[in-house]
Scaffold this motif. Structure first.
Motif, PDB file in Angstrom:
ATOM      1  N   THR A   1      -4.658  -3.397  -5.624  1.00 36.29           N
ATOM      2  CA  THR A   1      -6.217  -3.809  -5.553  1.00 36.29           C
ATOM      3  C   THR A   1      -6.972  -3.448  -4.324  1.00 36.29           C
ATOM      4  OG1 THR A   1      -5.748  -6.186  -5.266  1.00 36.29           O
ATOM      5  CG2 THR A   1      -5.828  -5.498  -7.707  1.00 36.29           C
ATOM      6  N   ASP A   2      -7.182  -2.241  -4.014  1.00 34.61           N
ATOM      7  CA  ASP A   2      -7.842  -1.844  -2.979  1.00 34.61           C
ATOM      8  C   ASP A   2      -9.210  -0.785  -3.252  1.00 34.61           C
ATOM      9  OD1 ASP A   2      -7.867  -1.474   0.285  1.00 34.61           O
ATOM     10  OD2 ASP A   2      -8.153   0.347  -0.397  1.00 34.61           O
ATOM     11  N   LYS A   3     -10.184  -1.353  -2.981  1.00 38.42           N
ATOM     12  CA  LYS A   3     -11.491  -0.365  -3.451  1.00 38.42           C
ATOM     13  C   LYS A   3     -11.581   0.910  -2.898  1.00 38.42           C
ATOM     14  CE  LYS A   3     -16.538  -0.533  -3.705  1.00 38.42           C
ATOM     15  NZ  LYS A   3     -16.524   0.822  -3.378  1.00 38.42           N
ATOM     16  N   ASP A   4     -11.086   1.012  -1.572  1.00 41.28           N
ATOM     17  CA  ASP A   4     -11.193   2.483  -1.309  1.00 41.28           C
ATOM     18  C   ASP A   4      -9.999   3.378  -1.850  1.00 41.28           C
ATOM     19  OD1 ASP A   4     -12.888   2.028   0.611  1.00 41.28           O
ATOM     20  OD2 ASP A   4     -11.716   1.199   2.302  1.00 41.28           O
ATOM     21  N   LEU A   5      -8.630   2.517  -2.134  1.00 40.91           N
ATOM     22  CA  LEU A   5      -7.482   3.332  -2.947  1.00 40.91           C
ATOM     23  C   LEU A   5      -7.874   3.617  -4.354  1.00 40.91           C
ATOM     24  CD1 LEU A   5      -4.768   4.651  -2.732  1.00 40.91           C
ATOM     25  CD2 LEU A   5      -3.894   2.398  -3.289  1.00 40.91           C
ATOM     26  N   SER A   6      -8.716   2.561  -4.856  1.00 38.33           N
ATOM     27  CA  SER A   6      -9.270   2.989  -6.326  1.00 38.33           C
ATOM     28  C   SER A   6     -10.010   3.964  -6.518  1.00 38.33           C
ATOM     29  CB  SER A   6      -9.821   1.734  -6.761  1.00 38.33           C
ATOM     30  OG  SER A   6      -8.755   0.572  -6.908  1.00 38.33           O
ATOM     31  N   ASP A   7     -11.130   3.914  -5.305  1.00 34.33           N
ATOM     32  CA  ASP A   7     -12.153   5.220  -5.353  1.00 34.33           C
ATOM     33  C   ASP A   7     -11.523   6.593  -5.310  1.00 34.33           C
ATOM     34  OD1 ASP A   7     -14.174   3.341  -5.582  1.00 34.33           O
ATOM     35  OD2 ASP A   7     -14.596   3.362  -3.732  1.00 34.33           O
ATOM     36  N   LEU A   8     -10.249   6.465  -4.307  1.00 29.89           N
ATOM     37  CA  LEU A   8      -9.684   8.034  -4.302  1.00 29.89           C
ATOM     38  C   LEU A   8      -8.902   8.195  -5.521  1.00 29.89           C
ATOM     39  CD1 LEU A   8      -8.753  10.141  -2.358  1.00 29.89           C
ATOM     40  CD2 LEU A   8      -6.901   8.449  -1.633  1.00 29.89           C
ATOM     41  N   VAL A   9      -8.242   7.324  -6.231  1.00 34.41           N
ATOM     42  CA  VAL A   9      -7.728   7.520  -7.262  1.00 34.41           C
ATOM     43  C   VAL A   9      -8.711   8.202  -8.516  1.00 34.41           C
ATOM     44  CG1 VAL A   9      -6.393   6.758  -9.155  1.00 34.41           C
ATOM     45  CG2 VAL A   9      -5.801   6.104  -6.915  1.00 34.41           C
ATOM     46  N   ASP A  10      -9.870   7.559  -8.548  1.00 34.64           N
ATOM     47  CA  ASP A  10     -10.908   8.105  -9.432  1.00 34.64           C
ATOM     48  C   ASP A  10     -11.318   9.432  -9.260  1.00 34.64           C
ATOM     49  OD1 ASP A  10     -10.790   5.509 -10.707  1.00 34.64           O
ATOM     50  OD2 ASP A  10     -12.530   4.665  -9.879  1.00 34.64           O
ATOM     51  N   ASN A  11     -11.659   9.702  -7.851  1.00 35.66           N
ATOM     52  CA  ASN A  11     -11.960  11.001  -7.504  1.00 35.66           C
ATOM     53  C   ASN A  11     -10.966  12.013  -7.713  1.00 35.66           C
ATOM     54  OD1 ASN A  11     -14.549  10.387  -6.445  1.00 35.66           O
ATOM     55  ND2 ASN A  11     -13.837   9.662  -4.492  1.00 35.66           N
ATOM     56  N   ILE A  12      -9.681  11.732  -7.441  1.00 35.47           N
ATOM     57  CA  ILE A  12      -8.513  12.762  -7.982  1.00 35.47           C
ATOM     58  C   ILE A  12      -8.596  12.879  -9.303  1.00 35.47           C
ATOM     59  CG2 ILE A  12      -6.157  12.965  -7.923  1.00 35.47           C
ATOM     60  CD1 ILE A  12      -6.041  11.660  -5.311  1.00 35.47           C
TER      61      ILE A  12
ATOM     62  N   LEU B   1       0.910  -1.310  -0.192  1.00 37.14           N
ATOM     63  CA  LEU B   1      -0.104   0.066   0.037  1.00 37.14           C
ATOM     64  C   LEU B   1       0.997   1.320  -0.080  1.00 37.14           C
ATOM     65  CD1 LEU B   1      -2.717   1.356   0.284  1.00 37.14           C
ATOM     66  CD2 LEU B   1      -2.601   1.273   2.529  1.00 37.14           C
ATOM     67  N   LYS B   2       1.737   1.020   0.961  1.00 38.43           N
ATOM     68  CA  LYS B   2       2.849   2.339   0.914  1.00 38.43           C
ATOM     69  C   LYS B   2       3.602   2.481  -0.330  1.00 38.43           C
ATOM     70  CE  LYS B   2       6.294   4.619   3.719  1.00 38.43           C
ATOM     71  NZ  LYS B   2       7.078   4.338   4.952  1.00 38.43           N
ATOM     72  N   ARG B   3       4.041   1.505  -1.058  1.00 39.89           N
ATOM     73  CA  ARG B   3       4.657   1.625  -2.365  1.00 39.89           C
ATOM     74  C   ARG B   3       3.772   2.301  -3.514  1.00 39.89           C
ATOM     75  NH1 ARG B   3       7.015  -3.825  -5.327  1.00 39.89           N
ATOM     76  NH2 ARG B   3       4.539  -3.837  -5.811  1.00 39.89           N
ATOM     77  N   SER B   4       2.526   1.736  -3.502  1.00 39.11           N
ATOM     78  CA  SER B   4       1.430   2.032  -4.325  1.00 39.11           C
ATOM     79  C   SER B   4       1.337   3.648  -4.168  1.00 39.11           C
ATOM     80  CB  SER B   4       0.471   1.388  -4.285  1.00 39.11           C
ATOM     81  OG  SER B   4      -0.769   1.611  -5.221  1.00 39.11           O
ATOM     82  N   ILE B   5       1.181   4.178  -2.992  1.00 39.39           N
ATOM     83  CA  ILE B   5       0.694   5.446  -2.624  1.00 39.39           C
ATOM     84  C   ILE B   5       1.995   6.328  -3.124  1.00 39.39           C
ATOM     85  CG2 ILE B   5       0.421   7.024  -0.763  1.00 39.39           C
ATOM     86  CD1 ILE B   5      -1.132   4.999   0.921  1.00 39.39           C
ATOM     87  N   ARG B   6       3.179   5.659  -2.669  1.00 40.87           N
ATOM     88  CA  ARG B   6       4.694   6.620  -3.184  1.00 40.87           C
ATOM     89  C   ARG B   6       4.606   6.843  -4.660  1.00 40.87           C
ATOM     90  NH1 ARG B   6       8.113   3.239  -1.391  1.00 40.87           N
ATOM     91  NH2 ARG B   6       7.979   3.810   0.815  1.00 40.87           N
ATOM     92  N   LYS B   7       4.211   5.533  -5.329  1.00 36.38           N
ATOM     93  CA  LYS B   7       4.280   5.921  -6.776  1.00 36.38           C
ATOM     94  C   LYS B   7       3.365   6.644  -7.283  1.00 36.38           C
ATOM     95  CE  LYS B   7       3.641   2.854 -11.006  1.00 36.38           C
ATOM     96  NZ  LYS B   7       2.605   3.653 -11.530  1.00 36.38           N
TER      97      LYS B   7
END
Length: 297
Positions: free
Chosen positions: A51-62, A23-29
């Motif tokens: 593959t995390d729904k909350d992170l995917s939703d955040l990316v979509d919103n951004i 998760l941290k590596r994905s957020i850093r990237k």
């Protein structure tokens, strides 16, 4: 049993640590990609391989926020460019009749003209100053239109009567050039829910546009077979006319500027028609320029 529980807890802890690492590596990237996108002002869509729904939703919103931001930025830049172009056009259009009038005033003051010649020059000065006054009034009117948020009073009006009045106002101008305005309507009374003053302004502008920028007769028809359609048709004078831009503020064919056209008349027409819940379009048909106004029954 106790050893098994400890082993399970250790495995779960390892999984949690590994999950947090990914998760941290994905957020850093993602943060790196976001920083690059903002610096380069690129249109790339941000993604994440985690593959995390909350992170995917955040990316979509951004992504949605960035798209909205870019649209607002592009709209602002377009408006700023249009404003600069508009100010250039206003300066040109106001300066032309003013410079001409000042030139003729100088001739009248410094030349030994006969009474007849002086009268002729004063007439030209009057025409130039009237043109200047018309331009100033048009600019003022258009600025009021685009900033006016008041509700428009709509009432039942007779299109035929309004059109006949507008036609009569321009009858003399067309007659001087041996041109006519042909008006056809299926009924003597055709009613729509609209605003008489605004419709009269629209019809006057379209008839005046035909008079200035065509050498042919003007055909006006009202068709009520489906919706209420009003068409204005005359011979096309400028082959390079762009009908997709004809309602833009200050759009003109270059040659038409010599006739004192600013492009505001048709911009006002479109704005009024849309405020009256109608639509207007321009078409080229068989070497003719046709304006079609539509109101729903």
């Amino acid at each position: 049993m106790k050893d098994i529980i400890i082993i399970i807890l250790v495995i779960l802890l390892f999984i949690a640590i590994f999950y947090l690492f990914l998760l941290k590596r994905s957020i850093r990237k993602f943060n790196k990609d976001l920083t690059k996108k903002l610096k380069q002002n690129s249109n790339i869509i941000l993604t994440t391989d985690f593959t995390d729904k909350d992170l995917s939703d955040l990316v979509d919103n951004i992504n949605a926020t960035l798209i909205k931001y870019n649209n607002i930025k592009n709209e602002y830049e377009n408006k700023n460019n249009n404003l600069q172009r508009m100010m250039t056009n206003i300066s040109h259009d106001l300066r032309t009749p003013l410079t001409s009038a000042l030139g003729y005033i100088d001739i009248v003051q410094k030349s030994n003209l006969t009474k007849k010649e002086k009268s002729k020059n004063l007439k030209i000065i009057e025409e130039r100053l009237k043109r200047l006054s018309d331009l100033i009034n048009s600019f003022f009117e258009f600025s009021k239109i685009i900033s006016n948020n008041e509700n428009i009073k709509l009432e039942k009006v007779n299109l035929v009567a309004i059109l006949e009045k507008s036609i009569s106002n321009h009858y003399e101008d067309f007659s001087k050039e041996n041109r006519v305005i042909n008006f056809k309507a299926s009924k003597r009374k055709i009613f729509v829910n609209s605003n008489e003053m605004m419709l009269a302004r629209v019809f006057d502008n379209l008839i005046r546009n035909s008079y200035k920028h065509s050498k042919s007769n003007l055909d006006i028809t009202i068709d009520t077979s489906s919706n209420v359609q009003i068409s204005f048709s005359n011979d096309l004078l400028y082959n390079d006319l762009d009908v997709d831009r004809i309602f833009d503020e200050f759009y003109t064919v270059d040659i038409s500027r010599t006739k004192g056209n600013t492009g505001l008349g048709l911009a006002i027409v479109k704005e009024f028609i849309e405020q009256l819940n109608g639509t207007i379009k321009a078409e080229k048909k068989n070497h003719k320029l046709v304006f079609i106004i539509t109101f729903k029954n």
